[in-house]
Design a protein around this motif. Sequence first.
Motif, PDB file in Angstrom:
ATOM      1  N   PRO A 104       0.806  -1.230   0.000  1.00 50.96           N
ATOM      2  CA  PRO A 104       0.000   0.000   0.000  1.00 50.96           C
ATOM      3  C   PRO A 104       0.834   1.272   0.000  1.00 50.96           C
ATOM      4  CG  PRO A 104      -0.935  -1.619   1.505  1.00 50.96           C
ATOM      5  CD  PRO A 104       0.366  -2.189   1.032  1.00 50.96           C
ATOM      6  N   ARG A 105       1.928   1.284   0.745  1.00 50.66           N
ATOM      7  CA  ARG A 105       2.754   2.492   0.788  1.00 50.66           C
ATOM      8  C   ARG A 105       3.334   2.806  -0.582  1.00 50.66           C
ATOM      9  NH1 ARG A 105       8.054   3.541   4.716  1.00 50.66           N
ATOM     10  NH2 ARG A 105       8.515   5.648   3.933  1.00 50.66           N
ATOM     11  N   THR A 106       3.785   1.767  -1.296  1.00 53.66           N
ATOM     12  CA  THR A 106       4.326   1.961  -2.644  1.00 53.66           C
ATOM     13  C   THR A 106       3.253   2.476  -3.591  1.00 53.66           C
ATOM     14  OG1 THR A 106       5.884   0.144  -2.266  1.00 53.66           O
ATOM     15  CG2 THR A 106       5.527   0.834  -4.547  1.00 53.66           C
ATOM     16  N   VAL A 107       2.036   1.949  -3.454  1.00 53.62           N
ATOM     17  CA  VAL A 107       0.936   2.389  -4.318  1.00 53.62           C
ATOM     18  C   VAL A 107       0.591   3.854  -4.050  1.00 53.62           C
ATOM     19  CG1 VAL A 107      -1.482   1.993  -4.927  1.00 53.62           C
ATOM     20  CG2 VAL A 107       0.027   0.054  -4.494  1.00 53.62           C
ATOM     21  N   HIS A 108       0.526   4.241  -2.780  1.00 53.95           N
ATOM     22  CA  HIS A 108       0.243   5.635  -2.447  1.00 53.95           C
ATOM     23  C   HIS A 108       1.323   6.568  -3.002  1.00 53.95           C
ATOM     24  CE1 HIS A 108      -3.357   5.306  -0.034  1.00 53.95           C
ATOM     25  NE2 HIS A 108      -2.819   4.338   0.707  1.00 53.95           N
ATOM     26  N   LEU A 109       2.587   6.150  -2.898  1.00 55.68           N
ATOM     27  CA  LEU A 109       3.677   6.968  -3.441  1.00 55.68           C
ATOM     28  C   LEU A 109       3.580   7.059  -4.964  1.00 55.68           C
ATOM     29  CD1 LEU A 109       6.741   5.795  -1.287  1.00 55.68           C
ATOM     30  CD2 LEU A 109       5.576   8.011  -1.203  1.00 55.68           C
ATOM     31  N   THR A 110       3.196   5.964  -5.607  1.00 57.14           N
ATOM     32  CA  THR A 110       3.016   5.980  -7.058  1.00 57.14           C
ATOM     33  C   THR A 110       1.929   6.960  -7.457  1.00 57.14           C
ATOM     34  OG1 THR A 110       3.734   3.667  -7.223  1.00 57.14           O
ATOM     35  CG2 THR A 110       2.478   4.573  -9.075  1.00 57.14           C
ATOM     36  N   CYS A 111       0.807   6.908  -6.760  1.00 54.48           N
ATOM     37  CA  CYS A 111      -0.309   7.824  -7.065  1.00 54.48           C
ATOM     38  C   CYS A 111       0.097   9.269  -6.813  1.00 54.48           C
ATOM     39  CB  CYS A 111      -1.527   7.464  -6.223  1.00 54.48           C
ATOM     40  SG  CYS A 111      -2.290   5.888  -6.647  1.00 54.48           S
ATOM     41  N   PHE A 112       0.796   9.515  -5.715  1.00 53.36           N
ATOM     42  CA  PHE A 112       1.242  10.873  -5.411  1.00 53.36           C
ATOM     43  C   PHE A 112       2.190  11.384  -6.487  1.00 53.36           C
ATOM     44  CE2 PHE A 112       4.208  13.788  -3.174  1.00 53.36           C
ATOM     45  CZ  PHE A 112       3.290  14.768  -2.816  1.00 53.36           C
ATOM     46  N   SER A 113       3.088  10.514  -6.972  1.00 51.02           N
ATOM     47  CA  SER A 113       4.013  10.906  -8.042  1.00 51.02           C
ATOM     48  C   SER A 113       3.262  11.217  -9.326  1.00 51.02           C
ATOM     49  CB  SER A 113       5.036   9.795  -8.279  1.00 51.02           C
ATOM     50  OG  SER A 113       5.786   9.524  -7.107  1.00 51.02           O
ATOM     51  N   LEU A 114       2.219  10.438  -9.622  1.00 49.73           N
ATOM     52  CA  LEU A 114       1.413  10.694 -10.812  1.00 49.73           C
ATOM     53  C   LEU A 114       0.716  12.050 -10.731  1.00 49.73           C
ATOM     54  CD1 LEU A 114      -0.354   7.326 -11.739  1.00 49.73           C
ATOM     55  CD2 LEU A 114       1.324   8.598 -13.072  1.00 49.73           C
ATOM     56  N   TRP A 115       0.172  12.367  -9.568  1.00 51.27           N
ATOM     57  CA  TRP A 115      -0.487  13.663  -9.393  1.00 51.27           C
ATOM     58  C   TRP A 115       0.496  14.809  -9.623  1.00 51.27           C
ATOM     59  CZ3 TRP A 115      -5.499  14.599  -9.317  1.00 51.27           C
ATOM     60  CH2 TRP A 115      -6.394  13.615  -8.917  1.00 51.27           C
ATOM     61  N   LEU A 116       1.713  14.672  -9.092  1.00 54.91           N
ATOM     62  CA  LEU A 116       2.718  15.726  -9.262  1.00 54.91           C
ATOM     63  C   LEU A 116       3.132  15.861 -10.729  1.00 54.91           C
ATOM     64  CD1 LEU A 116       5.110  15.318  -6.172  1.00 54.91           C
ATOM     65  CD2 LEU A 116       3.379  17.087  -6.582  1.00 54.91           C
ATOM     66  N   LEU A 117       3.332  14.723 -11.403  1.00 52.42           N
ATOM     67  CA  LEU A 117       3.708  14.746 -12.817  1.00 52.42           C
ATOM     68  C   LEU A 117       2.633  15.433 -13.655  1.00 52.42           C
ATOM     69  CD1 LEU A 117       5.438  13.868 -15.258  1.00 52.42           C
ATOM     70  CD2 LEU A 117       4.220  11.670 -15.202  1.00 52.42           C
ATOM     71  N   CYS A 118       1.403  15.039 -13.446  1.00 54.01           N
ATOM     72  CA  CYS A 118       0.299  15.622 -14.226  1.00 54.01           C
ATOM     73  C   CYS A 118       0.081  17.089 -13.881  1.00 54.01           C
ATOM     74  CB  CYS A 118      -0.974  14.825 -13.988  1.00 54.01           C
ATOM     75  SG  CYS A 118      -0.895  13.125 -14.579  1.00 54.01           S
ATOM     76  N   LEU A 119       0.331  17.455 -12.638  1.00 53.25           N
ATOM     77  CA  LEU A 119       0.236  18.870 -12.257  1.00 53.25           C
ATOM     78  C   LEU A 119       1.276  19.693 -13.001  1.00 53.25           C
ATOM     79  CD1 LEU A 119      -0.958  21.103 -10.468  1.00 53.25           C
ATOM     80  CD2 LEU A 119       0.725  20.461  -8.711  1.00 53.25           C
ATOM     81  N   GLY A 120       2.491  19.151 -13.095  1.00 49.81           N
ATOM     82  CA  GLY A 120       3.536  19.859 -13.830  1.00 49.81           C
ATOM     83  C   GLY A 120       3.196  20.029 -15.303  1.00 49.81           C
ATOM     84  N   LEU A 121       2.545  19.012 -15.898  1.00 52.99           N
ATOM     85  CA  LEU A 121       2.142  19.111 -17.299  1.00 52.99           C
ATOM     86  C   LEU A 121       0.973  20.074 -17.497  1.00 52.99           C
ATOM     87  CD1 LEU A 121       2.300  15.331 -18.332  1.00 52.99           C
ATOM     88  CD2 LEU A 121       4.001  17.105 -18.782  1.00 52.99           C
ATOM     89  N   SER A 122       0.216  20.325 -16.441  1.00 53.31           N
ATOM     90  CA  SER A 122      -1.001  21.135 -16.555  1.00 53.31           C
ATOM     91  C   SER A 122      -0.796  22.599 -16.192  1.00 53.31           C
ATOM     92  CB  SER A 122      -2.101  20.550 -15.649  1.00 53.31           C
ATOM     93  OG  SER A 122      -2.313  19.188 -15.917  1.00 53.31           O
ATOM     94  N   ILE A 123       0.266  22.917 -15.473  1.00 53.09           N
ATOM     95  CA  ILE A 123       0.479  24.284 -14.986  1.00 53.09           C
ATOM     96  C   ILE A 123       0.524  25.319 -16.107  1.00 53.09           C
ATOM     97  CG2 ILE A 123       2.264  25.770 -13.951  1.00 53.09           C
ATOM     98  CD1 ILE A 123       2.652  23.695 -11.810  1.00 53.09           C
ATOM     99  N   PRO A 124       1.121  25.030 -17.273  1.00 53.81           N
ATOM    100  CA  PRO A 124       1.119  26.046 -18.340  1.00 53.81           C
ATOM    101  C   PRO A 124      -0.269  26.521 -18.747  1.00 53.81           C
ATOM    102  CG  PRO A 124       2.733  24.356 -18.841  1.00 53.81           C
ATOM    103  CD  PRO A 124       1.983  23.882 -17.636  1.00 53.81           C
ATOM    104  N   ASN A 125      -1.302  25.722 -18.510  1.00 46.90           N
ATOM    105  CA  ASN A 125      -2.655  26.182 -18.815  1.00 46.90           C
ATOM    106  C   ASN A 125      -2.990  27.442 -18.041  1.00 46.90           C
ATOM    107  OD1 ASN A 125      -4.265  24.035 -20.525  1.00 46.90           O
ATOM    108  ND2 ASN A 125      -2.947  22.891 -19.147  1.00 46.90           N
ATOM    109  N   ALA A 126      -2.534  27.509 -16.792  1.00 56.71           N
ATOM    110  CA  ALA A 126      -2.800  28.691 -15.982  1.00 56.71           C
ATOM    111  C   ALA A 126      -2.035  29.906 -16.495  1.00 56.71           C
ATOM    112  CB  ALA A 126      -2.419  28.417 -14.522  1.00 56.71           C
ATOM    113  N   ALA A 127      -0.945  29.672 -17.205  1.00 55.69           N
ATOM    114  CA  ALA A 127      -0.146  30.793 -17.709  1.00 55.69           C
ATOM    115  C   ALA A 127      -0.722  31.381 -18.990  1.00 55.69           C
ATOM    116  CB  ALA A 127       1.294  30.332 -17.949  1.00 55.69           C
ATOM    117  N   PHE A 128      -1.384  30.559 -19.804  1.00 64.03           N
ATOM    118  CA  PHE A 128      -1.831  31.023 -21.126  1.00 64.03           C
ATOM    119  C   PHE A 128      -3.333  31.250 -21.229  1.00 64.03           C
ATOM    120  CE2 PHE A 128       2.148  28.650 -22.130  1.00 64.03           C
ATOM    121  CZ  PHE A 128       2.871  29.729 -22.624  1.00 64.03           C
ATOM    122  N   LEU A 129      -4.114  30.709 -20.281  1.00 70.55           N
ATOM    123  CA  LEU A 129      -5.547  30.936 -20.313  1.00 70.55           C
ATOM    124  C   LEU A 129      -5.885  32.324 -19.797  1.00 70.55           C
ATOM    125  CD1 LEU A 129      -7.041  27.539 -19.074  1.00 70.55           C
ATOM    126  CD2 LEU A 129      -7.447  28.621 -21.288  1.00 70.55           C
TER     127      LEU A 129
END
Length: 366
Positions: free
Chosen positions: A157-182
Motif C-alpha cells: 500500500p505504501r508503494t501504491v500511495h507513493l506511485t499515485c502521489f508521483s502521478l499527481w505531481l507529474l500531471c500537475l507539472g504538465l497542466s500548470i502552463p494552462n494557468a499561464a496562457f488561459l
Amino acid sequence: MAVTNTFAVYELGDNDNSENYTDYVYDNKPMVCDDDGIGLRVFHAVFQPVLYSLIFLLGVAGNGLMITILLRRWRRLRITEIYLLHLALSDLMLLLTFPFDIVENAAGWLFGEFLCRLMGLVQTLNLYCGSFLLACIGFDRYLAIVHAIPSMQSRRPRTVHLTCFSLWLLCLGLSIPNAAFLSVGGNNTHTPILFCSYHLHLIHAHNWVLTKRVLDHVCFFLPLAVMSYCYTAVAVTLCNSQKSNAKQRAIRLALLVTLVFFFCWLPYNITLLITTLGDLEVIKYENCTSYDLVQPVLDVTKSIGLSHCCLNPFLYAFVGVRFRNELIQLLCQMGCSWVCLPFTRAQGHSRPSISDGGLTSSNILI
C-alpha cells in the motif's frame, strides 16, 4: 482549386465553443472561414449542456458512491482499491468543472480570470491523471495475476500511495502552463460575450496549444498500450489456467475496460490530430466547408471522450460482488430500501470475492 491556409489557427479554449477564424486565399482573393455555423451554435446552446448535465449527474452519483464505499474501510483497502479511490477522486474533480462549461456555452465566461485559469488547470490535470491511473490499474492486475507469487512482496500500500502521489505531481507539472496562457477575452466578433481561452501571450499560447495536443495524444496512446498489453497477458494467463465462470467474466471485463477507453477517446484524438495537421499546413483544406466541419466534430468527439469519467465506477467497481454488496448496504442505510430490495433478493446467488491476487474470484479484476 485548393484553398491555402495563410497562417496557423489559434485554438481559443478547452471548451471549444469560441469562434475560430482562418484567412484563406482562393483564386488570389482572401476569404474568411467562420466555423461557428448554425449547427455548431445549436450544439453549444442545447445538445452539449444537456449531455454535460447528464454526464455530471451520473458521474457525481457513481464516483461519489464509489468514494464513500472505499472510505468506509480506508485502512482495509486492497491494492487495486487504492488506485480506484484516486481514479474516482480524479473523475469527480473533472466533473466539477462541467457546470462552468455549461454556463460558458450558454452565456459566455462569467467567473473571472482566476477561475478561468484554475478550471483549465483542474480539467487538464484530471484528464491526464485519470488516464495514467487506468494504466496503473491494468499494470497492477498484470502483476497480481500473471506474476502472482513474486509480485506480492513489491505491491505494498505504501508503494501504491507513493506511485499515485508521483502521478499527481507529474500531471500537475504538465497542466500548470494552462494557468499561464488561459485568460478571459472576446471571440473577435461584434458580440460582447467573453470566453476562457488560450489567447494570452499570443504566439507562445499557440505553441503551448500545439504542445498540449501532443501531450493529449501521449496521455491517450501510452495508457492504451499499457492496458492492451497487460489485459491481454491477463486474459492469456486465465485462459491457460483452469476455466471457471469467474475467469470468463474477468476476461470479458478486461476486454470491456480496454474497448470502452478506446472507443471513448479514439475519435477525439483522431479529430485532434487532423486539426493539428491542418493548423501546421501539413494537410490542405479544399474549401471552407471542409474546414468548418472540423470544429463541430472536435466538439462532439470530446463530449464522447468526457463521458468516460462517468463510466469508470460501473466498469471497475460496481461489477464486483463485494462492491455491489456494500453498495446495497449503503443504499439501505440511506433509506433507499425500494432500490436495493431486488438486489437483496438476488444477493444469495452472488459469489463472494477473495484476496487481491486470487484467481478464483468473481471479482478477479477488481
